[in-house]
Design a protein around this motif. Structure first.
Motif, short mmCIF file in Angstrom:
data_model
loop_
_atom_site.label_atom_id
_atom_site.label_comp_id
_atom_site.label_asym_id
_atom_site.label_seq_id
_atom_site.Cartn_x
_atom_site.Cartn_y
_atom_site.Cartn_z
N PHE A 227 0.82 -1.21 0.00
CA PHE A 227 0.00 0.00 0.00
C PHE A 227 0.86 1.26 0.00
O PHE A 227 0.64 2.19 -0.77
N PHE A 228 1.86 1.28 0.87
CA PHE A 228 2.69 2.48 1.01
C PHE A 228 3.62 2.67 -0.19
O PHE A 228 3.75 3.77 -0.72
N VAL A 229 4.28 1.60 -0.60
CA VAL A 229 5.25 1.70 -1.70
C VAL A 229 4.57 2.08 -3.01
O VAL A 229 5.10 2.88 -3.79
N CYS A 230 3.39 1.52 -3.27
CA CYS A 230 2.70 1.80 -4.54
C CYS A 230 2.08 3.19 -4.58
O CYS A 230 2.33 3.97 -5.50
N TRP A 231 1.28 3.51 -3.57
CA TRP A 231 0.53 4.76 -3.61
C TRP A 231 1.25 5.92 -2.94
O TRP A 231 0.97 7.09 -3.26
N GLY A 232 2.18 5.63 -2.03
CA GLY A 232 2.85 6.69 -1.29
C GLY A 232 3.53 7.74 -2.15
O GLY A 232 3.21 8.94 -2.06
N PRO A 233 4.49 7.34 -3.02
CA PRO A 233 5.19 8.34 -3.84
C PRO A 233 4.26 9.18 -4.72
O PRO A 233 4.46 10.38 -4.88
N HIS A 234 3.23 8.54 -5.28
CA HIS A 234 2.29 9.25 -6.17
C HIS A 234 1.55 10.34 -5.41
O HIS A 234 1.44 11.49 -5.87
N HIS A 235 1.03 10.02 -4.23
CA HIS A 235 0.27 11.00 -3.47
C HIS A 235 1.17 12.07 -2.86
O HIS A 235 0.74 13.22 -2.70
N VAL A 236 2.38 11.71 -2.53
CA VAL A 236 3.33 12.72 -2.04
C VAL A 236 3.60 13.75 -3.14
O VAL A 236 3.62 14.97 -2.89
N LEU A 237 3.77 13.27 -4.37
CA LEU A 237 3.99 14.19 -5.50
C LEU A 237 2.76 15.08 -5.73
O LEU A 237 2.90 16.28 -6.00
N LEU A 238 1.58 14.50 -5.64
CA LEU A 238 0.36 15.29 -5.82
C LEU A 238 0.26 16.38 -4.76
O LEU A 238 -0.14 17.52 -5.05
N PHE A 239 0.62 16.04 -3.53
CA PHE A 239 0.56 17.02 -2.46
C PHE A 239 1.61 18.11 -2.64
O PHE A 239 1.33 19.30 -2.50
N VAL A 240 2.83 17.70 -3.01
CA VAL A 240 3.91 18.66 -3.21
C VAL A 240 3.61 19.58 -4.38
O VAL A 240 3.98 20.77 -4.38
N GLU A 241 2.91 19.06 -5.40
CA GLU A 241 2.60 19.85 -6.59
C GLU A 241 1.73 21.06 -6.27
O GLU A 241 1.73 22.05 -7.01
N THR A 242 0.98 20.99 -5.17
CA THR A 242 0.16 22.14 -4.77
C THR A 242 1.02 23.25 -4.16
O THR A 242 0.56 24.39 -4.02
N LEU A 243 2.25 22.93 -3.77
CA LEU A 243 3.11 23.90 -3.10
C LEU A 243 4.35 24.27 -3.90
O LEU A 243 4.98 25.31 -3.65
N TYR A 244 4.71 23.42 -4.87
CA TYR A 244 5.98 23.60 -5.58
C TYR A 244 5.76 23.63 -7.08
O TYR A 244 5.05 22.78 -7.63
N VAL A 245 6.35 24.62 -7.75
CA VAL A 245 6.30 24.72 -9.20
C VAL A 245 7.73 24.64 -9.74
O VAL A 245 8.54 25.53 -9.47
N PRO A 246 8.09 23.57 -10.46
CA PRO A 246 9.45 23.45 -10.97
C PRO A 246 9.77 24.54 -11.99
O PRO A 246 8.92 24.89 -12.82
N LYS A 247 10.98 25.06 -11.94
CA LYS A 247 11.42 26.11 -12.87
C LYS A 247 12.64 25.63 -13.63
O LYS A 247 13.56 25.07 -13.06
N GLY A 248 12.64 25.91 -14.91
CA GLY A 248 13.74 25.47 -15.75
C GLY A 248 13.50 24.09 -16.31
O GLY A 248 12.74 23.28 -15.76
N CYS A 249 14.13 23.79 -17.43
CA CYS A 249 13.89 22.53 -18.13
C CYS A 249 14.32 21.32 -17.31
O CYS A 249 13.64 20.30 -17.30
N ASP A 250 15.48 21.40 -16.64
CA ASP A 250 15.96 20.26 -15.87
C ASP A 250 14.99 19.89 -14.76
O ASP A 250 14.67 18.72 -14.55
N ALA A 251 14.52 20.90 -14.04
CA ALA A 251 13.58 20.65 -12.94
C ALA A 251 12.26 20.11 -13.48
O ALA A 251 11.67 19.19 -12.91
N LYS A 252 11.77 20.69 -14.58
CA LYS A 252 10.51 20.23 -15.16
C LYS A 252 10.62 18.80 -15.67
O LYS A 252 9.69 17.99 -15.51
N GLU A 253 11.75 18.47 -16.30
CA GLU A 253 11.93 17.12 -16.82
C GLU A 253 12.02 16.10 -15.69
O GLU A 253 11.43 15.02 -15.76
N SER A 254 12.76 16.44 -14.63
CA SER A 254 12.87 15.54 -13.48
C SER A 254 11.51 15.30 -12.85
O SER A 254 11.16 14.17 -12.48
N TRP A 255 10.73 16.36 -12.73
CA TRP A 255 9.39 16.24 -12.17
C TRP A 255 8.50 15.39 -13.06
O TRP A 255 7.73 14.55 -12.58
#
Length: 322
Positions: A227-255
């Protein structure tokens, strides 16, 4: 994938790795494995016939929620390979099915955890009928809550033009923010409950010095880890996306790469539940018993070749009734 990005006053072209084919391939593989595994699990549970049992009822509903989620995957695969071709109504219906499957799976998994916590740690279920009635009520509530929570997502999403292609998404930033917060809430709250309950279960189980203890610990850790390994990273990214906007091509590509990998990992959870529950000693024993009796029955039918098979089956049924 090519994207325009601005860094200060400079606008330049970002060339991202194309995950469309990779996503589509994984979605189809997950679809095949999940449909096969969950369908077999449903057939086995129905054949076994003991659907009043609380655990079996939870597993049955969890398999159904995984199937509801799974049937949407081929449509998202087509969208990745081509573009959205299933109309605005199809967009809303499939989005609703996607979230109903997602939410009900999380709620049911939490309910299973709480049921085990009460049974193992508190040991306070008044009687078996009471537990079974509670299980029926919880399963019904899980579906009602899931349908209600998915309505806003289905209403707000729509078929929209993305350049020359169509896509199924919501363009409203405020609606996206609400969606991310809702999904995060329906993940982090159940996860907190699951961690608390299973910690108490492990503590209780480890007090017994027998071989069954180790099997229980391994089973518990597998369920929590999946449960944690599968859904954890995805939901963490969704939550972080509300607070963080990647800038620059490298950051956007990594995201972009991280998001696609985490999404594939999250979707794969729907085909893991049948494997995890088949690792259960109880279900595995019933399955082996089911296969063993079918094998014995087949041999006896072959040995009874002079008799009519229907007559032989009737005789066997009469013997079993005695």
């Amino acid at each position: 994938m090519t994207n325009n990005s601005t860094d200060g006053d400079v606008e330049y072209l970002c060339d991202f790795m194309d995950f469309s084919t990779v996503n589509a391939a994984f979605f189809i593989v997950i679809f095949i494995i999940s449909i096969t595994g969950n369908s077999l699990l449903l057939v086995f549970l129905v054949y076994q016939g003991n659907l009043k049992n609380a655990t079996n009822l939870f597993v049955l509903n969890l398999a159904c929620s995984d199937l509801v989620f799974t049937v949407t995957l081929p449509f998202w695969a087509v969208e990745h390979l081509h573009h959205w071709v299933f109309s605005d109504l199809g967009c809303k219906l499939l989005t609703a099915a996607y979230f109903v499957g997602l939410y009900s799976s999380i709620i049911l998994l939490t309910a299973i955890t709480v049921d085990r916590f009460i049974t193992v740690v508190l040991n306070k279920w008044p009687s078996k009928p009471v537990r079974e009635r509670c299980a029926v009520g919880v399963c019904a509530a899980a579906w009602i809550i899931s349908f209600a929570a998915s309505l806003s997502d289905a209403i707000n999403v729509k078929e929209s033009a993305n350049g020359e292609e169509l896509s199924c998404e919501s363009d409203d930033l405020e609606l996206k923010l609400t969606y991310y917060l809702q999904v995060s809430l329906l993940f982090f709250l159940p996860l907190t409950i699951i961690i608390f309950c299973y910690s108490a279960i492990l503590k209780t189980v480890l007090q017994f010095s027998n071989r069954k203890r180790y099997r229980t610990v391994v089973g518990v850790l597998c369920i929590v880890a999946a449960f944690f390994v599968c859904w954890g990273p995805h939901h963490v990214l969704l939550f972080v996306e509300t607070l963080y906007v990647p800038k620059g091509c490298d950051a956007k590509e990594s995201w972009y790469i991280a998001y696609n990998i985490c999404r594939i990992l999250a979707y794969s959870h729907c085909c893991m539940n049948p494997l995890l529950y088949m690792l259960s000693q109880n279900l595995r024993g019933h399955l082996l018993n089911f296969l063993y009796h079918d094998n014995i029955k087949g041999r006896n039918m072959d040995r009874a070749a002079p008799k009519h098979k229907a007559q032989y089956a009737t005789e066997m049924l009469e013997l079993q009734c005695k």
